[in-house]
Design an enzyme around this catalytic site. Structure first.
Site, PDB file in Angstrom:
ATOM      1  N   SER A  41       0.810  -1.219   0.000  1.00 38.99           N
ATOM      2  CA  SER A  41       0.000   0.000   0.000  1.00 38.99           C
ATOM      3  C   SER A  41       0.843   1.268   0.000  1.00 38.99           C
ATOM      4  CB  SER A  41      -0.944   0.034   1.212  1.00 38.99           C
ATOM      5  OG  SER A  41      -0.209  -0.056   2.415  1.00 38.99           O
ATOM      6  N   ARG A  85       8.471   3.446   1.509  1.00 38.61           N
ATOM      7  CA  ARG A  85       9.140   4.376   2.408  1.00 38.61           C
ATOM      8  C   ARG A  85      10.642   4.311   2.173  1.00 38.61           C
ATOM      9  NH1 ARG A  85       8.176   2.194   7.767  1.00 38.61           N
ATOM     10  NH2 ARG A  85       8.942   0.391   6.628  1.00 38.61           N
ATOM     11  N   ASP A 145      10.370  -8.691   1.791  1.00 34.93           N
ATOM     12  CA  ASP A 145      10.230  -7.891   3.006  1.00 34.93           C
ATOM     13  C   ASP A 145      10.151  -8.734   4.272  1.00 34.93           C
ATOM     14  OD1 ASP A 145       7.629  -8.811   2.502  1.00 34.93           O
ATOM     15  OD2 ASP A 145       6.793  -6.818   2.174  1.00 34.93           O
ATOM     16  N   ASN A 163       1.759 -17.982   6.232  1.00 32.50           N
ATOM     17  CA  ASN A 163       1.227 -16.675   5.825  1.00 32.50           C
ATOM     18  C   ASN A 163      -0.211 -16.562   6.319  1.00 32.50           C
ATOM     19  OD1 ASN A 163       3.474 -15.779   4.369  1.00 32.50           O
ATOM     20  ND2 ASN A 163       2.874 -16.940   2.579  1.00 32.50           N
ATOM     21  N   GLY A 172       4.914  -2.829  11.479  1.00 32.92           N
ATOM     22  CA  GLY A 172       3.921  -1.819  11.816  1.00 32.92           C
ATOM     23  C   GLY A 172       2.764  -2.354  12.626  1.00 32.92           C
TER      24      GLY A 172
END
Length: 483
Positions: free
Chosen positions: A13, A16, A238, A297, A419
């Site tokens: 989404s 950074r 990631d 996952n 996050g």
């Protein structure tokens, strides 16, 4: 003189640019730039906007120049499974289709007809998911076989951006293991599997490991940006970077990289590809430093994010945004508050069912699933949110039980990074339902994992053990104990 390192962390989404440096034996982070990762509808498919992504990457590099903080190296990580094809002139063939597109529906059956699913798992160790690269490639073979015929190179998402930066084409190992086409034991493309599926073997080139130096920036970029730097391969998946950043407060801990997805698992020195592991659908994803991420996952905060957008009048249907903004705009704290008010609501859903991957209405999908499983159907926002939070924590609990059986270990705590570790209520629910203490942090897990690989390459950190010790000293780790 301060050595700055730049992690470009691109999620599903947003992207950074995080600058990192070492000061007084601690890692210091600075977010230098952020941009949206927009999906678009193109030729009937849900696609990534590659022009927007490239502009975001460049603008973040320009922000470093404006701040007079020039990184000595840059490394990119992204989500897994998605790819582009390049022709002989290095141009993209077709579109950069997203894993959330529905083109893969039924493709698992085509693959199963060619290769026994257990055999495929034994060879690659990859968790079965309908969006895996192998199913995307089979869908492409059905719809546009000419694109595969004209392809010279398959590049996963971060591989492509590294190519755009340097002109050098590499296939990084950790991201390649999300394709379901890499041999889990020899750590290279499994040509037998590729040939059995009728895919062109020549587009799969040799894999490079994290810490590999890709090269310097293209000359035209140096002129545009006003500086040069070295591009390095981190764990470009990631999750691979996020797992590196877990400070291992407890040697018997389960790890969760929490964000849009929750990746729950442990690190192993070898792949587990047994029939029992296959039946529990655990993945053996390649990691940096000769490690395997043995994980499941789990559809994590995506469900909560989707509910919030829907309540606020924003929906996405096959990549197209529709807005009919409501008078009340819900925040994440609002959703947590109403969930807490409904702690006696006990309906749960299987958060990993395909019906929650990209529904037109996440709220309706949850209600339908509760009705179909003969449970009380949530009616209020509070009941819906309690259902989601409880369901996530219950799924974590069951996954940890399976993990204990498969690894023959007993886990005594949970380390959450990313996050999603900021969601204190999910942390509390996880501790309560699993009965295990939860250690939350660091928040910027993926960027930190990306950065420490660069720091190891340049000798500012000795190795992974030294890096994790530095992480433990540098960042606050909150403790949440079960009640």
């Amino acid at each position: 003189m301060i050595n700055y390192y730049l992690a470009i962390d691109i999620g599903a989404s947003s992207g950074r640019h995080i600058l990192g440096h070492i000061e007084n034996n601690s890692i210091i982070l600075e977010e230098i730039y952020r941009f949206d990762n927009l999906q678009i509808e193109r030729n009937g498919h849900y696609c990534w906007d590659t022009d927007n992504l490239w502009n975001g990457i460049l603008n973040g590099l320009k922000a470093c120049k404006s701040a007079n903080k020039i990184p000595i190296s840059v490394a990119i990580d992204t989500w897994g499974v998605d790819f582009v094809l390049l022709d002989k002139n290095d141009n993209i063939i077709g579109d950069a289709v997203s894993y959330r597109d529905n083109r893969t529906i039924g493709m698992d059956k085509l693959v199963d007809e060619k290769i026994n699913p257990l055999y495929l798992y034994n060879k690659t160790g990859t968790q079965k998911a309908t969006y895996n690269t192998v199913y995307q490639l089979m869908a492409l073979k059905q719809e546009h076989p000419e694109q595969l015929e004209n392809a010279e190179y398959l590049l996963m998402s971060p591989d492509y951006w590294n190519f755009r930066l340097t002109g050098v084409k590499t296939n990084e190992y950790t991201i390649a293991t999300t394709t379901n086409l890499v041999n889990a034991k020899n750590k290279n493309w499994d040509k037998e599997i590729i040939e059995k599926l009728g895919l062109p073997t020549h587009i799969f080139h040799n894999l490079s490991m994290p810490k590999t130096v890709v090269g310097k920036l293209r000359s035209e970029l140096v002129e545009t940006l006003g500086f040069d730097t070295t591009v390095i391969l981190p764990a470009t998946h990631d999750t691979g970077s996020a797992f590196l950043a877990i400070p291992a407060v407890d040697d018997n801990a389960v790890y969760i990289s929490s964000g849009t997805w929750s990746l729950l698992g442990v690190e192993n020195s070898y792949p587990i590809t047994t029939k029992e592991s296959f039946e529990q659908n655990f993945a053996n994803e390649g990691g940096a430093f000769n490690r395997y991420r043995y994980l499941k996952n789990i559809m994590g905060l995506w469900i909560i994010q989707s509910i919030r957008r829907e309540l606020n009048g924003i929906t996405y249907i096959q990549g197209k945004e529709k807005r009919s903004l409501k008078e009340k705009q819900w925040t994440f704290p609002d959703l947590i508050a109403v969930a807490k008010e409904n702690e006696d609501f006990e309906s749960v859903i299987n958060v990993n069912k395909d019906c929650f991957l990209a529904p037109e209405s996440m709220i309706d999908a949850i209600k339908t699933e509760c009705a179909d499983t003969s449970q009380k159907v949530p009616q209020t926002v509070g009941e819906i949110m309690q259902c989601v939070y409880r369901s996530l924590a219950e799924y974590y609990k069951e996954s940890i039980k399976s993990l204990e059986l498969l690894t023959e270990k007993q886990f005594t705590s949970i380390n959450i990074v990313g996050g999603g570790c900021q969601d204190s209520y999910l942390n509390e629910m996880t501790a309560k339902i699993t009965g295990l203490p939860v250690y939350s942090g660091p928040i910027e897990g993926t960027a930190i994992g990306n950065l420490i690989v660069q720091m190891i390459v340049f000798g500012e950190l000795k190795d992974l053990s030294d890096a994790r010790s530095c992480i433990r000293k540098s960042f606050n780790i909150e403790e949440v104990f079960s009640k």
